[in-house]
Design an enzyme around this catalytic site. Structure first.
Site, PDB file in Angstrom:
ATOM      1  CG  ASN A   1      -5.298   4.390  -4.806  1.00 57.89           C
ATOM      2  OD1 ASN A   1      -6.277   3.680  -4.868  1.00 57.89           O
ATOM      3  ND2 ASN A   1      -5.570   5.809  -4.472  1.00 57.89           N
TER       4      ASN A   1
ATOM      5  CG  HIS B   1      -1.690   1.120   1.034  1.00 60.36           C
ATOM      6  ND1 HIS B   1      -2.820   1.238   0.411  1.00 60.36           N
ATOM      7  CD2 HIS B   1      -1.497   2.388   1.996  1.00 60.36           C
ATOM      8  CE1 HIS B   1      -3.701   2.464   0.805  1.00 60.36           C
ATOM      9  NE2 HIS B   1      -2.754   3.109   1.305  1.00 60.36           N
ATOM     10  CB  CYS B   2       1.905   3.617  -2.687  1.00 61.30           C
ATOM     11  SG  CYS B   2       2.914   4.894  -3.139  1.00 61.30           S
ATOM     12  CB  VAL B   3       1.494   6.383   2.789  1.00 59.36           C
ATOM     13  CG1 VAL B   3       1.274   5.145   3.493  1.00 59.36           C
ATOM     14  CG2 VAL B   3       3.108   6.612   2.530  1.00 59.36           C
TER      15      VAL B   3
END
Length: 285
Positions: free
Chosen positions: A129, A123-125
């Site tokens: 997303n 999960h890319c902060v």
């Protein structure tokens, strides 16, 4: 049509990182375009017009590709939503008690996005997303163009940094660049110098952070791994570097990195993955 909820960050941490990313991309671009490039042209009388057009073109290409990659990440559906999944648990699959569905191999449930994501990397902060099967290519491109922007901007800013540092003793000059706000508070630099130093520091930070992330994910790409598999040293999906790259960057991987808008269809559907132990390269068939 993109799901508008997916376009927005999900948590306060996501929101801060999301805004910081968009601010950083735009701040660096317009700082280089409106301040650094004109300053270089003004101070260098031998600066030819073709160099100006070269830097302008390079800057715009990097900027547009970075923003386009960001948009592609957040607008591409990479979860199991809308998929016809089998009702029988197939070998290598698992049942997700939260989504109440059979999830394919290499998929994981994201408690932030509240869904299972196909071939979930992480999960890319910074985009709010998950990076998964269908948007992994765009994530790699975002890292690449942000790292390139950081290196390019740092190179362009050398002359600006030199004017801030001046001829003062080393520790004092370092204070201006590394702690610009503190230097401004104590009256050591002007407000304009503080802003310049802050932008320069942002460029250097972006260069280091993006280069580090890009190096890590390139290593995983080369070995055919997602982050979970890299952590646990899982190599059963390593089909050789060329097939590993094609699985992420698509069939047109040789040119697909030039722009996220270039079509490059993925070879798989994110539900089934060939194993290295039984895989045969097309040339060997």
């Amino acid at each position: 049509m993109a799901n508008w909820k997916r376009l927005l960050p999900k948590t306060p941490t996501d929101t801060i990182a999301y805004i910081f990313t968009l601010f950083g991309i735009n701040a660096i671009f317009f700082f280089e375009l409106l301040y650094v490039l004109p300053k270089i042209v003004t101070e260098d009388y031998e600066y030819s017009s073709w160099k100006w057009y070269f830097h302008m073109t390079c800057g715009c290409v990097i900027y547009l590709n970075a923003l386009s990659s960001f948009w592609k990440i957040i607008s591409t559906e990479t979860s199991v939503r809308g998929l016809m999944l089998p009702s029988i648990l197939k070998p290598g699959w698992r049942f997700c008690h939260i989504c109440e569905c059979n999830a394919p191999p290499r998929s994981f449930h994201c408690y932030t996005c509240k869904t299972c994501v196909l071939r979930r990397d992480h999960h890319c902060v910074f985009t709010g997303n998950c990076v998964g099967h269908k948007n992994h290519r765009y994530y790699m491109m975002l890292l690449f163009y942000n790292a390139l922007a950081g290196w390019y901007a740092t190179f362009m800013n050398i002359s600006i940094a030199w004017t801030i540092v001046g001829t003062e003793w080393f520790p004092l000059s370092l204070l201006k660049l590394i702690f610009p706000f503190f230097a401004w508070v104590i009256g050591y630099v002007t407000f304009n110098e503080m802003l310049l130093s802050a932008i320069l520091l942002l460029c250097i930070a972006a260069m280091c952070a993006m280069t580090g992330l890009l190096s890590y994910h390139l290593k995983n790409l080369y070995r055919g791994q997602i982050t979970h598999e890299s952590t646990h040293n899982v190599l059963k999906y390593d089909l050789g570097w060329k097939e590993n790259v094609r699985a992420v960057m698509g069939e047109n991987w040789r040119v697909g990195w030039l722009s996220p808008w270039l079509p490059s269809p993925l070879p798989g559907d994110g539900l089934e993955f060939p194993l290295a132990s039984v895989y045969e390269a097309p040339k060997d068939l």
